[in-house]
Design a protein around this motif. Structure first.
Motif, PDB file in Angstrom:
ATOM      1  N   GLY A 285       9.659   4.014  14.258  1.00  7.43           N
ATOM      2  CA  GLY A 285      10.016   5.378  13.861  1.00  7.43           C
ATOM      3  C   GLY A 285      10.472   5.448  12.416  1.00  7.43           C
ATOM      4  N   VAL A 286      11.283   4.479  11.997  1.00  6.71           N
ATOM      5  CA  VAL A 286      11.727   4.435  10.602  1.00  6.71           C
ATOM      6  C   VAL A 286      10.529   4.225   9.684  1.00  6.71           C
ATOM      7  N   LEU A 287       9.653   3.307  10.076  1.00  4.72           N
ATOM      8  CA  LEU A 287       8.466   3.008   9.278  1.00  4.72           C
ATOM      9  C   LEU A 287       7.574   4.249   9.149  1.00  4.72           C
ATOM     10  N   TRP A 288       7.426   4.984  10.241  1.00  2.00           N
ATOM     11  CA  TRP A 288       6.599   6.198  10.248  1.00  2.00           C
ATOM     12  C   TRP A 288       7.147   7.241   9.281  1.00  2.00           C
ATOM     13  N   HIS A 289       8.458   7.416   9.267  1.00  4.51           N
ATOM     14  CA  HIS A 289       9.056   8.378   8.346  1.00  4.51           C
ATOM     15  C   HIS A 289       8.870   7.946   6.896  1.00  4.51           C
ATOM     16  N   GLU A 290       8.887   6.655   6.647  1.00  3.36           N
ATOM     17  CA  GLU A 290       8.612   6.167   5.296  1.00  3.36           C
ATOM     18  C   GLU A 290       7.212   6.574   4.858  1.00  3.36           C
ATOM     19  N   HIS A 291       6.248   6.372   5.756  1.00  2.47           N
ATOM     20  CA  HIS A 291       4.856   6.710   5.465  1.00  2.47           C
ATOM     21  C   HIS A 291       4.705   8.169   5.086  1.00  2.47           C
ATOM     22  N   LEU A 292       5.195   9.020   5.979  1.00  4.81           N
ATOM     23  CA  LEU A 292       4.824  10.429   5.930  1.00  4.81           C
ATOM     24  C   LEU A 292       5.739  11.261   5.044  1.00  4.81           C
ATOM     25  N   LEU A 293       7.033  10.908   5.041  1.00  5.63           N
ATOM     26  CA  LEU A 293       8.003  11.795   4.416  1.00  5.63           C
ATOM     27  C   LEU A 293       8.743  11.186   3.232  1.00  5.63           C
ATOM     28  N   ASP A 294       8.424   9.931   2.901  1.00  2.00           N
ATOM     29  CA  ASP A 294       9.208   9.237   1.874  1.00  2.00           C
ATOM     30  C   ASP A 294      10.689   9.366   2.210  1.00  2.00           C
TER      31      ASP A 294
ATOM     32  N   TYR B  24       2.159   8.091   2.396  1.00  2.00           N
ATOM     33  CA  TYR B  24       0.755   8.155   2.806  1.00  2.00           C
ATOM     34  C   TYR B  24       0.395   9.598   3.139  1.00  2.00           C
ATOM     35  N   PRO B  25      -0.847  10.021   2.882  1.00  4.16           N
ATOM     36  CA  PRO B  25      -1.311  11.294   3.447  1.00  4.16           C
ATOM     37  C   PRO B  25      -1.239  11.216   4.971  1.00  4.16           C
ATOM     38  N   GLU B  26      -0.989  12.322   5.626  1.00  4.04           N
ATOM     39  CA  GLU B  26      -0.749  12.306   7.071  1.00  4.04           C
ATOM     40  C   GLU B  26      -1.907  11.699   7.852  1.00  4.04           C
ATOM     41  N   VAL B  27      -3.148  12.000   7.474  1.00  2.14           N
ATOM     42  CA  VAL B  27      -4.292  11.482   8.225  1.00  2.14           C
ATOM     43  C   VAL B  27      -4.367   9.962   8.119  1.00  2.14           C
ATOM     44  N   ASP B  28      -4.040   9.402   6.946  1.00  5.00           N
ATOM     45  CA  ASP B  28      -4.048   7.952   6.770  1.00  5.00           C
ATOM     46  C   ASP B  28      -2.859   7.308   7.489  1.00  5.00           C
ATOM     47  N   ALA B  29      -1.712   7.983   7.430  1.00  3.88           N
ATOM     48  CA  ALA B  29      -0.526   7.471   8.114  1.00  3.88           C
ATOM     49  C   ALA B  29      -0.759   7.407   9.621  1.00  3.88           C
TER      50      ALA B  29
ATOM     51  N   ARG C 153       0.833  -1.213   0.000  1.00  5.76           N
ATOM     52  CA  ARG C 153       0.000   0.000   0.000  1.00  5.76           C
ATOM     53  C   ARG C 153       0.864   1.259   0.000  1.00  5.76           C
ATOM     54  N   ILE C 154       2.011   1.173   0.675  1.00  6.25           N
ATOM     55  CA  ILE C 154       2.935   2.310   0.641  1.00  6.25           C
ATOM     56  C   ILE C 154       3.410   2.547  -0.789  1.00  6.25           C
ATOM     57  N   LEU C 155       3.806   1.473  -1.460  1.00  7.85           N
ATOM     58  CA  LEU C 155       4.316   1.593  -2.829  1.00  7.85           C
ATOM     59  C   LEU C 155       3.223   2.049  -3.790  1.00  7.85           C
TER      60      LEU C 155
END
Length: 250
Positions: free
Chosen positions: A222-231, A131-136, A123-125
């Protein structure tokens, strides 16, 4: 049938490996195996349908672990521990449900909930890596809920990454479940672990320094979260991370 095998020891003698786990023996009588849905280092996962019991008619996932690849007492103990962890943690909203475990002369069959929504990674790919912040935020809350639960049960996962989270369905609001406790372990509140395990990109510095507890999972999140929100992955020195991980193992 004997499930012991001989493996050569340092002295040239044979060490008997007992691969009889004491699990149920009638897997084929209770489940009808279908197509393969995933593959890992020690085995693969298939779709199956229950033919008997409380979940008769229900589709499930069956992780099939090859006994041929259990070449040491440690690898056998890893399988025992993973089954024990799945059984202990089953029941939480964001943990994959554990139903049963069986074995025959060649394999161990771990019967679990079938999550048909695919990996979080997919889903990330599909969103171009972001991801949009609200979905992340919605995803993060579910990840933290699962992690808080198994930490309170005295378990550290040690391999939290997008591939190890599955959605229950293809719906946008599908529930997220954590899977794959193959590298996980029980841990006391005052204990520090020292073995270097995990996936290089997500591994915490404490793991590389061989002194860590549940905080290692929080780094991975934390790493996963940054992938979601900030690529963020493209901005981190991935080659250096992998090199440090490999050096720590060596």
């Amino acid at each position: 049938d004997s499930e012991d095998v001989d493996v050569g020891g340092e002295s040239g003698g044979g060490e008997r490996l007992d691969k009889n786990f004491g699990f149920g023996k009638n897997f084929e009588g209770k489940y009808e195996l279908g197509k393969e849905v995933g593959r890992g280092h020690f085995g693969h996962t298939c779709w199956a349908k229950a033919k008997k019991g409380k979940i008769k008619g229900q589709t499930v996932a069956v992780k099939i672990i090859s006994k041929a690849k259990m070449t040491s007492a440690l690898s056998i103990e890893d399988v025992r521990r993973e089954v024990k962890l799945l059984e202990a943690l089953s029941g939480h909203r964001h943990m994959v449900k554990f139903y049963d475990v069986y074995e025959d002369a060649d394999n161990v069959f771990v019967v679990m909930e079938l999550c048909e929504g695919g990996e979080l990674l997919d889903r990330i790919l599909a969103r171009g890596g972001r991801y949009p912040e609200v979905d992340a935020k919605r995803i993060l809350v579910q990840i933290l809920s699962a992690t808080a639960f198994f930490h309170l049960q005295g378990v550290v996962h040690r391999d939290l990454k997008p591939e190890n989270f599955l959605f229950t369905s293809r719906n946008e609001d599908a529930i997220l479940k954590v899977i794959d406790f193959g590298l996980s372990d029980f841990i006391r509140y005052d204990q520090r672990l020292n073995d270097v395990v995990g996936s290089a990109y997500y591994v915490a510095p404490e793991v590389l320094h061989r002194s860590y507890s549940t905080e290692a999972d929080m780094w991975s999140i934390g790493v996963l979260w940054h992938e979601h929100l900030l690529d963020f992955r493209s901005r981190l020195p991935a080659k250096k991370v992998t090199l440090a991980f490999n050096q720590a193992i060596d």
